[in-house]
Motif scaffolding. Structure first.
Motif, PDB file in Angstrom:
ATOM      1  N   PHE A  87       0.798  -1.217   0.000  1.00  0.00           N
ATOM      2  CA  PHE A  87       0.000   0.000   0.000  1.00  0.00           C
ATOM      3  C   PHE A  87       0.845   1.288   0.000  1.00  0.00           C
ATOM      4  O   PHE A  87       0.326   2.358   0.248  1.00  0.00           O
ATOM      5  CB  PHE A  87      -0.965   0.009   1.189  1.00  0.00           C
ATOM      6  CG  PHE A  87      -1.986  -1.089   1.104  1.00  0.00           C
ATOM      7  CD1 PHE A  87      -2.700  -1.304  -0.073  1.00  0.00           C
ATOM      8  CD2 PHE A  87      -2.222  -1.918   2.184  1.00  0.00           C
ATOM      9  CE1 PHE A  87      -3.640  -2.320  -0.152  1.00  0.00           C
ATOM     10  CE2 PHE A  87      -3.158  -2.934   2.102  1.00  0.00           C
ATOM     11  CZ  PHE A  87      -3.867  -3.135   0.931  1.00  0.00           C
TER      12      PHE A  87
ATOM     13  N   ASN B 251      -0.460   4.303  -4.400  1.00  0.00           N
ATOM     14  CA  ASN B 251      -1.822   4.772  -4.143  1.00  0.00           C
ATOM     15  C   ASN B 251      -2.639   4.716  -5.431  1.00  0.00           C
ATOM     16  O   ASN B 251      -3.300   5.683  -5.802  1.00  0.00           O
ATOM     17  CB  ASN B 251      -1.792   6.191  -3.578  1.00  0.00           C
ATOM     18  CG  ASN B 251      -3.148   6.592  -3.013  1.00  0.00           C
ATOM     19  OD1 ASN B 251      -3.896   5.765  -2.511  1.00  0.00           O
ATOM     20  ND2 ASN B 251      -3.477   7.875  -3.113  1.00  0.00           N
TER      21      ASN B 251
ATOM     22  N   GLN C 196      -5.869   0.649  -3.683  1.00  0.00           N
ATOM     23  CA  GLN C 196      -6.908   1.151  -2.799  1.00  0.00           C
ATOM     24  C   GLN C 196      -8.076   0.170  -2.706  1.00  0.00           C
ATOM     25  O   GLN C 196      -8.668  -0.010  -1.641  1.00  0.00           O
ATOM     26  CB  GLN C 196      -7.402   2.517  -3.287  1.00  0.00           C
ATOM     27  CG  GLN C 196      -6.412   3.649  -3.049  1.00  0.00           C
ATOM     28  CD  GLN C 196      -6.082   3.802  -1.574  1.00  0.00           C
ATOM     29  OE1 GLN C 196      -6.954   3.948  -0.724  1.00  0.00           O
ATOM     30  NE2 GLN C 196      -4.788   3.751  -1.261  1.00  0.00           N
TER      31      GLN C 196
ATOM     32  N   LYS D 264      -7.016  -2.477  -0.333  1.00  0.00           N
ATOM     33  CA  LYS D 264      -6.951  -1.943   1.027  1.00  0.00           C
ATOM     34  C   LYS D 264      -8.348  -1.816   1.630  1.00  0.00           C
ATOM     35  O   LYS D 264      -8.584  -2.197   2.784  1.00  0.00           O
ATOM     36  CB  LYS D 264      -6.263  -0.581   1.005  1.00  0.00           C
ATOM     37  CG  LYS D 264      -6.100   0.060   2.376  1.00  0.00           C
ATOM     38  CD  LYS D 264      -5.364   1.385   2.279  1.00  0.00           C
ATOM     39  CE  LYS D 264      -5.208   2.039   3.637  1.00  0.00           C
ATOM     40  NZ  LYS D 264      -4.481   3.334   3.554  1.00  0.00           N
ATOM     41  N   HIS D 265      -9.283  -1.291   0.850  1.00  0.00           N
ATOM     42  CA  HIS D 265     -10.649  -1.131   1.353  1.00  0.00           C
ATOM     43  C   HIS D 265     -11.284  -2.485   1.675  1.00  0.00           C
ATOM     44  O   HIS D 265     -12.023  -2.611   2.661  1.00  0.00           O
ATOM     45  CB  HIS D 265     -11.499  -0.385   0.336  1.00  0.00           C
ATOM     46  CG  HIS D 265     -11.073   1.035   0.102  1.00  0.00           C
ATOM     47  ND1 HIS D 265     -10.700   1.876   1.120  1.00  0.00           N
ATOM     48  CD2 HIS D 265     -10.963   1.760  -1.057  1.00  0.00           C
ATOM     49  CE1 HIS D 265     -10.378   3.063   0.635  1.00  0.00           C
ATOM     50  NE2 HIS D 265     -10.524   3.026  -0.684  1.00  0.00           N
TER      51      HIS D 265
ATOM     52  N   SER E 195     -13.853   2.213  -5.756  1.00  0.00           N
ATOM     53  CA  SER E 195     -12.574   1.975  -6.434  1.00  0.00           C
ATOM     54  C   SER E 195     -12.744   1.005  -7.594  1.00  0.00           C
ATOM     55  O   SER E 195     -12.107   1.150  -8.643  1.00  0.00           O
ATOM     56  CB  SER E 195     -11.544   1.437  -5.439  1.00  0.00           C
ATOM     57  OG  SER E 195     -11.241   2.401  -4.449  1.00  0.00           O
TER      58      SER E 195
END
Length: 291
Positions: free
Chosen positions: A25, A28, A33, A36-37, A49
């Motif tokens: 991560f 970006n 993302q 990550k979410h 995303s």
């Protein structure tokens, strides 16, 4: 030598631990993302995303990856957390169905958008990204009205091929000009259950993967149609979410030639929208006096 190894081991143990996710991560991009979410169970941001990624018209290999991410998110709550977008007061429900119809010697495909509304609906639109028409079908049907003032409208799209996974836009317009729209991402999951013909009079239900416990059980529907004056009239139907039957209750059916359709529907959500993927098998079916 042994002393050096001990010193090196101590240095490694005292060094700060950098996790694989921390390294991942540092960039970006929309893709990082999205991951990550999902890891943080922020499904709505993950979905946003994913929309951004699909708008970039990804390669085939990346499309497969995006599809897998969306499918994995269903394990949390079957898609209910993907969107917090509410319906306006006049819109009571939206469902979107993709169907594959398998009949002897021919496969057909269709998509259907069904809307429940307290207002008169004048248009339902389903388009692929970017502004890609699903089919040329334009007929909007009023399916039923009820005493509560909520009517059901349906728009069916007959298509030449299976509606592909990816990004779509759904828009609903009422008679007074109000509009509601939403992004819709179709996944392409491996269906956990399917149906096939086992013999002339029986079908078989097959399970391929474990069921998702956060989603409704797959629904089996069986229906028998009589063909009269160019119109198919349903004379019998049954719906089951467990203890699936494999044949018709012939005692309830008059002798004759009919069309039998058996379907298996898998349902999930995208926020408030119900999304259904359905496999349908159909064939002519004779009920004789002896039966």
């Amino acid at each position: 030598m042994i002393k050096n190894l001990v010193l090196l081991s101590g240095a490694l143990l005292s060094a700060p631990v950098v996790s694989q996710s921390q390294v991942w991560f540092e960039s970006n991009t929309p893709l990082t993302q999205t991951h990550k979410h999902l890891l943080n169970n922020d499904l709505e941001s993950m979905f946003s995303s994913l929309v951004e990624m699909w708008q970039l018209e990804p390669s085939q290999s990346l499309q497969t990856h995006l599809n897998e991410i969306l499918i994995q998110s269903f394990d949390v709550d079957c898609g209910k957390g993907l969107s917090s977008q509410e319906f306006p007061d006049w819109l009571k429900g939206v469902s979107v169905q993709r169907s594959e119809i398998q009949s002897p010697g021919r496969d057909a495909f269709r998509a259907n958008v069904e809307v429940q509304s307290s207002a008169q609906i004048t248009d339902i639109s389903l388009k692929g990204w970017v502004n890609r028409t699903v089919s040329n079908d334009t007929v909007l049907d009023l399916v039923r009205e009820n005493s509560s003032g909520v009517s059901t409208y349906s728009k069916r799209y007959n298509i030449n091929n299976k509606l592909s996974m990816g990004l779509y836009r759904i828009e609903i317009t009422s008679s007074n000009g109000d509009k509601w729209s939403s992004w819709l991402i179709f996944a392409d999951p491996k269906l956990s259950m399917s149906v096939r013909w086992a013999s002339k009079d029986y079908w078989q239900v097959e399970q391929h993967t474990l069921l998702n416990p956060t989603c409704p059980l797959p629904k089996l529907n069986a229906a028998l149609y009589d063909y009269v004056d160019g119109t198919y009239n349903q004379i019998w139907s049954g719906s089951y979410e467990s203890d699936y039957p494999t044949s018709l209750p012939l005692d309830d059916i008059e002798p004759g030639r009919y069309v039998l359709a058996v379907s298996m529907a898998h349902r999930r959500w995208q926020g408030k929208i119900m999304v259904e993927q359905t496999q349908i098998i159909s064939k002519t079916y004779d009920v004789s006096v002896e039966e």
